[in-house]
Design a protein around this motif. Structure first.
Motif, PDB file in Angstrom:
ATOM      1  N   HIS A  58      -0.830   1.327 -13.046  1.00 15.72           N
ATOM      2  CA  HIS A  58      -0.176   0.109 -13.538  1.00 15.72           C
ATOM      3  C   HIS A  58       1.299   0.445 -13.755  1.00 15.72           C
ATOM      4  O   HIS A  58       1.628   1.531 -14.275  1.00 15.72           O
ATOM      5  CB  HIS A  58      -0.838  -0.355 -14.841  1.00 15.72           C
ATOM      6  CG  HIS A  58      -0.216  -1.582 -15.415  1.00 15.72           C
ATOM      7  ND1 HIS A  58      -0.486  -2.843 -14.916  1.00 15.72           N
ATOM      8  CD2 HIS A  58       0.698  -1.748 -16.403  1.00 15.72           C
ATOM      9  CE1 HIS A  58       0.224  -3.732 -15.599  1.00 15.72           C
ATOM     10  NE2 HIS A  58       0.945  -3.099 -16.510  1.00 15.72           N
ATOM     11  N   PRO A  59       2.214  -0.500 -13.414  1.00 19.91           N
ATOM     12  CA  PRO A  59       3.648  -0.157 -13.460  1.00 19.91           C
ATOM     13  C   PRO A  59       4.329  -0.394 -14.803  1.00 19.91           C
ATOM     14  O   PRO A  59       5.452  -0.909 -14.866  1.00 19.91           O
ATOM     15  CB  PRO A  59       4.235  -1.090 -12.388  1.00 19.91           C
ATOM     16  CG  PRO A  59       3.391  -2.311 -12.463  1.00 19.91           C
ATOM     17  CD  PRO A  59       2.001  -1.828 -12.817  1.00 19.91           C
ATOM     18  N   TYR A  98      -0.145  -9.781 -15.791  1.00 18.96           N
ATOM     19  CA  TYR A  98       0.851  -8.703 -15.693  1.00 18.96           C
ATOM     20  C   TYR A  98       0.605  -7.892 -14.423  1.00 18.96           C
ATOM     21  O   TYR A  98      -0.176  -6.936 -14.414  1.00 18.96           O
ATOM     22  CB  TYR A  98       0.811  -7.805 -16.919  1.00 18.96           C
ATOM     23  CG  TYR A  98       1.479  -8.415 -18.124  1.00 18.96           C
ATOM     24  CD1 TYR A  98       0.731  -9.083 -19.086  1.00 18.96           C
ATOM     25  CD2 TYR A  98       2.867  -8.364 -18.276  1.00 18.96           C
ATOM     26  CE1 TYR A  98       1.339  -9.666 -20.178  1.00 18.96           C
ATOM     27  CE2 TYR A  98       3.482  -8.945 -19.378  1.00 18.96           C
ATOM     28  CZ  TYR A  98       2.721  -9.593 -20.331  1.00 18.96           C
ATOM     29  OH  TYR A  98       3.320 -10.172 -21.425  1.00 18.96           O
ATOM     30  N   TYR A  99       1.267  -8.264 -13.333  1.00 17.30           N
ATOM     31  CA  TYR A  99       1.169  -7.513 -12.084  1.00 17.30           C
ATOM     32  C   TYR A  99       2.453  -7.672 -11.286  1.00 17.30           C
ATOM     33  O   TYR A  99       3.185  -8.646 -11.459  1.00 17.30           O
ATOM     34  CB  TYR A  99      -0.026  -7.977 -11.246  1.00 17.30           C
ATOM     35  CG  TYR A  99      -0.032  -9.456 -10.927  1.00 17.30           C
ATOM     36  CD1 TYR A  99      -0.592 -10.374 -11.814  1.00 17.30           C
ATOM     37  CD2 TYR A  99       0.535  -9.944  -9.741  1.00 17.30           C
ATOM     38  CE1 TYR A  99      -0.592 -11.736 -11.531  1.00 17.30           C
ATOM     39  CE2 TYR A  99       0.532 -11.298  -9.454  1.00 17.30           C
ATOM     40  CZ  TYR A  99      -0.047 -12.190 -10.357  1.00 17.30           C
ATOM     41  OH  TYR A  99      -0.053 -13.541 -10.094  1.00 17.30           O
ATOM     42  N   GLY A 100       2.755  -6.668 -10.482  1.00 16.60           N
ATOM     43  CA  GLY A 100       3.946  -6.702  -9.628  1.00 16.60           C
ATOM     44  C   GLY A 100       5.215  -6.932 -10.427  1.00 16.60           C
ATOM     45  O   GLY A 100       5.403  -6.392 -11.533  1.00 16.60           O
ATOM     46  N   GLY A 117       0.766  -1.230   0.000  1.00 12.34           N
ATOM     47  CA  GLY A 117       0.000   0.000   0.000  1.00 12.34           C
ATOM     48  C   GLY A 117       0.801   1.285   0.000  1.00 12.34           C
ATOM     49  O   GLY A 117       0.349   2.299   0.534  1.00 12.34           O
ATOM     50  N   SER A 118       1.989   1.318  -0.589  1.00 12.50           N
ATOM     51  CA  SER A 118       2.779   2.562  -0.583  1.00 12.50           C
ATOM     52  C   SER A 118       2.093   3.658  -1.397  1.00 12.50           C
ATOM     53  O   SER A 118       2.163   4.833  -1.036  1.00 12.50           O
ATOM     54  CB  SER A 118       4.193   2.299  -1.103  1.00 12.50           C
ATOM     55  OG  SER A 118       4.200   2.019  -2.486  1.00 12.50           O
ATOM     56  N   ASN A 119       1.405   3.320  -2.472  1.00 13.38           N
ATOM     57  CA  ASN A 119       0.651   4.339  -3.225  1.00 13.38           C
ATOM     58  C   ASN A 119      -0.508   4.857  -2.377  1.00 13.38           C
ATOM     59  O   ASN A 119      -0.768   6.065  -2.350  1.00 13.38           O
ATOM     60  CB  ASN A 119       0.118   3.743  -4.528  1.00 13.38           C
ATOM     61  CG  ASN A 119       1.128   3.826  -5.661  1.00 13.38           C
ATOM     62  OD1 ASN A 119       1.432   4.896  -6.164  1.00 13.38           O
ATOM     63  ND2 ASN A 119       1.677   2.697  -6.026  1.00 13.38           N
ATOM     64  N   GLU A 175       5.365   6.476  -9.602  1.00 17.14           N
ATOM     65  CA  GLU A 175       3.949   6.180  -9.318  1.00 17.14           C
ATOM     66  C   GLU A 175       3.423   7.065  -8.195  1.00 17.14           C
ATOM     67  O   GLU A 175       2.328   7.630  -8.290  1.00 17.14           O
ATOM     68  CB  GLU A 175       3.789   4.713  -8.923  1.00 17.14           C
ATOM     69  CG  GLU A 175       3.975   3.717 -10.026  1.00 17.14           C
ATOM     70  CD  GLU A 175       3.719   2.312  -9.538  1.00 17.14           C
ATOM     71  OE1 GLU A 175       2.722   2.101  -8.825  1.00 17.14           O
ATOM     72  OE2 GLU A 175       4.500   1.408  -9.887  1.00 17.14           O
TER      73      GLU A 175
HETATM   74  N1  LIG Z   1      -1.154  -4.634 -12.358  1.00 10.95           N
HETATM   75  C1  LIG Z   1      -1.304  -4.115 -11.040  1.00 10.95           C
HETATM   76  C2  LIG Z   1       0.050  -3.818 -10.446  1.00 10.95           C
HETATM   77  O1  LIG Z   1       1.025  -4.516 -10.736  1.00 10.95           O
HETATM   78  N2  LIG Z   1       0.100  -2.794  -9.599  1.00 10.95           N
HETATM   79  C3  LIG Z   1       1.347  -2.413  -8.999  1.00 10.95           C
HETATM   80  O2  LIG Z   1       1.451  -3.011  -7.710  1.00 10.95           O
HETATM   81  C4  LIG Z   1       2.322  -2.178  -6.942  1.00 10.95           C
HETATM   82  C5  LIG Z   1       1.631  -1.914  -5.625  1.00 10.95           C
HETATM   83  O3  LIG Z   1       2.526  -1.283  -4.773  1.00 10.95           O
HETATM   84  P1  LIG Z   1       1.987  -0.616  -3.419  1.00 10.95           P
HETATM   85  O4  LIG Z   1       1.078  -1.644  -2.768  1.00 10.95           O
HETATM   86  O5  LIG Z   1       3.237  -0.332  -2.642  1.00 10.95           O
HETATM   87  O6  LIG Z   1       1.233   0.635  -3.820  1.00 10.95           O
HETATM   88  C6  LIG Z   1       2.534  -0.876  -7.728  1.00 10.95           C
HETATM   89  O7  LIG Z   1       3.785  -0.891  -8.392  1.00 10.95           O
HETATM   90  C7  LIG Z   1       1.419  -0.928  -8.749  1.00 10.95           C
HETATM   91  O8  LIG Z   1       1.726  -0.240  -9.955  1.00 10.95           O
END
Ligand SMILES: NCC(=O)N[C@@H]1O[C@H](COP(=O)([O-])[O-])[C@@H](O)[C@H]1O
Ligand SMILES: Nc1nc2c(c(=O)[nH]1)N[C@@H](CN(C=O)c1ccc(C(=O)N[C@@H](CCC(=O)O)C(=O)O)cc1)CN2
Length: 303
Positions: free
Chosen positions: A197-198, A209-211, A100-102, A267
């Motif tokens: 999205h990163p 496509y995540y993380g 949850g840093s965003n 981000e």
């Molecule tokens: N496709 C979705 C995805 O990959 N989202 C990515 O998960 C991370 C969450 O970081 P956070 O929990 O520290 O905000 C972030 O890099 C976000 O862009």
């Protein structure tokens, strides 16, 4: 219910203001509770809402709302050609699955007054994740969605919509949330759900496509640039209208972790910038359906 233009008197041949979701019009009056407040026991009301598979879950939410129904009085006053107008302070729901840093950077920007809004509820599919723990520490209600075998007390899509309406949420921000947002929520919050999205969509997006998977694919592709994308959420992963992007270089010896960290820093800045514009009603739609952000400094300019 009639939709309401967010820009009174604003008109142009080529740009149409973002229209408030008809089901969720800009409310000119502060949120009013639609039920009697429960008397607070001498103990702090727990912000972890334990759900039971019955209507009790909404009573839990309502008990909580009494505690959290303080309306911020400091709506944004905007000056335009000598006339003052005010912009209602927005109520935000943030969805997370991880650290949850965003979410933390958005919440901090709200607290410090950069954003004309407040995070009023946190939604997660993992009750023990870092983002949920941060929310509890800050007194922000935590809601579980969806219902899974790991989270049997999670809400159904219809109950989630009801609860978000109870919190009078204006906008939904996905920030590392890893489950598909259902059509019920997308229809209930038209043009009001955003995701970060990163990568530079449409590249390196979609199911799977995540993380770190995203950053590994970027590096393996030989791409020289990556970045962050904020887009509107539609029924499919990462196919909604792109609203904003920030670019970063991919270095020849980058590890996925180094690239991830470089993108994540951008981000945090990008999501606060977009949320600031969102809460100041500065998002508009070009005639061809492309959303734009109106510059605060030069209102005749868009990007
Ligand atoms: N496709 C979705 C995805 O990959 N989202 C990515 O998960 C991370 C969450 O970081 P956070 O929990 O520290 O905000 C972030 O890099 C976000 O862009
Ligand atoms: N209706 C929508 N829901 C969501 C969107 C969206 O654009 N429309 N964005 C995602 C966030 N996201 C990329 O930004 C994303 C998240 C997860 C996945 C994915 O493949 N998930 C796996 C399950 C992962 C897990 O449970 O650990 C899967 O569905 O198989 C892709 C992209 C949030 N929701």
């Amino acid at each position: 219910m009639e939709s309401q233009s967010l820009f009174s008197g604003f008109c142009s041949n080529s740009i149409t203001p973002l229209y408030r979701n008809p089901q969720n019009p800009l409310s000119s009056s502060p949120p009013s509770l639609s039920f009697p407040c429960f008397n607070q026991s001498k103990h702090q009301v727990s912000f972890e809402m334990q759900y039971f598979l019955s209507s009790q879950r909404l009573r839990s939410v309502r008990r909580l709302l009494c505690k959290n129904s303080v309306e911020k009085v400091s709506n944004l006053v905007s000056e335009k050609e000598g006339s003052k107008s005010w912009v209602k302070r927005k109520r935000l729901a943030v969805f997370v699955s991880g650290g949850g840093s965003n979410f933390r950077s958005i919440n901090q920007a709200c607290i410090e007054g950069f954003v004309n809004g407040d995070v009023v509820v946190l939604v997660t599919n993992k009750h023990a994740c870092g983002g949920a723990q941060y929310a509890r520490d800050k007194g922000i209600p935590v809601i579980l969605f969806p219902k899974t075998k790991d989270e049997p007390d999670g809400l159904s899509p219809d109950d989630l919509v009801k609860v978000l309406r109870e919190f009078e949420v204006d906008f939904i921000l996905l920030a590392g949330y890893l489950k598909l947002i259902p059509a019920e929520l997308i229809q209930a919050y038209s043009r009001s759900i955003f995701n970060i999205h990163p990568s530079l969509l449409p590249s390196f997006g979609g199911k799977g496509y995540y993380g770190m998977k995203v950053h590994k694919a970027v590096i393996a592709s030989g791409a020289r640039y990556s970045g962050a994308t904020i887009h509107f959420v539609d029924e499919h992963y990462d196919t909604g209208r792109i609203l904003a992007q920030k670019i970063v270089p991919v270095l020849a010896n980058d590890t996925a972790e180094e690239l991830a960290a470089r993108v994540l820093r951008e981000e945090h800045k990008l999501y606060v910038e977009v949320t600031t514009a969102l809460c100041e009603d500065r998002i508009v739609w070009r005639e061809d359906g492309v959303p734009l952000i109106q510059s605060k400094e030069n209102p005749e300019e868009y990007y």
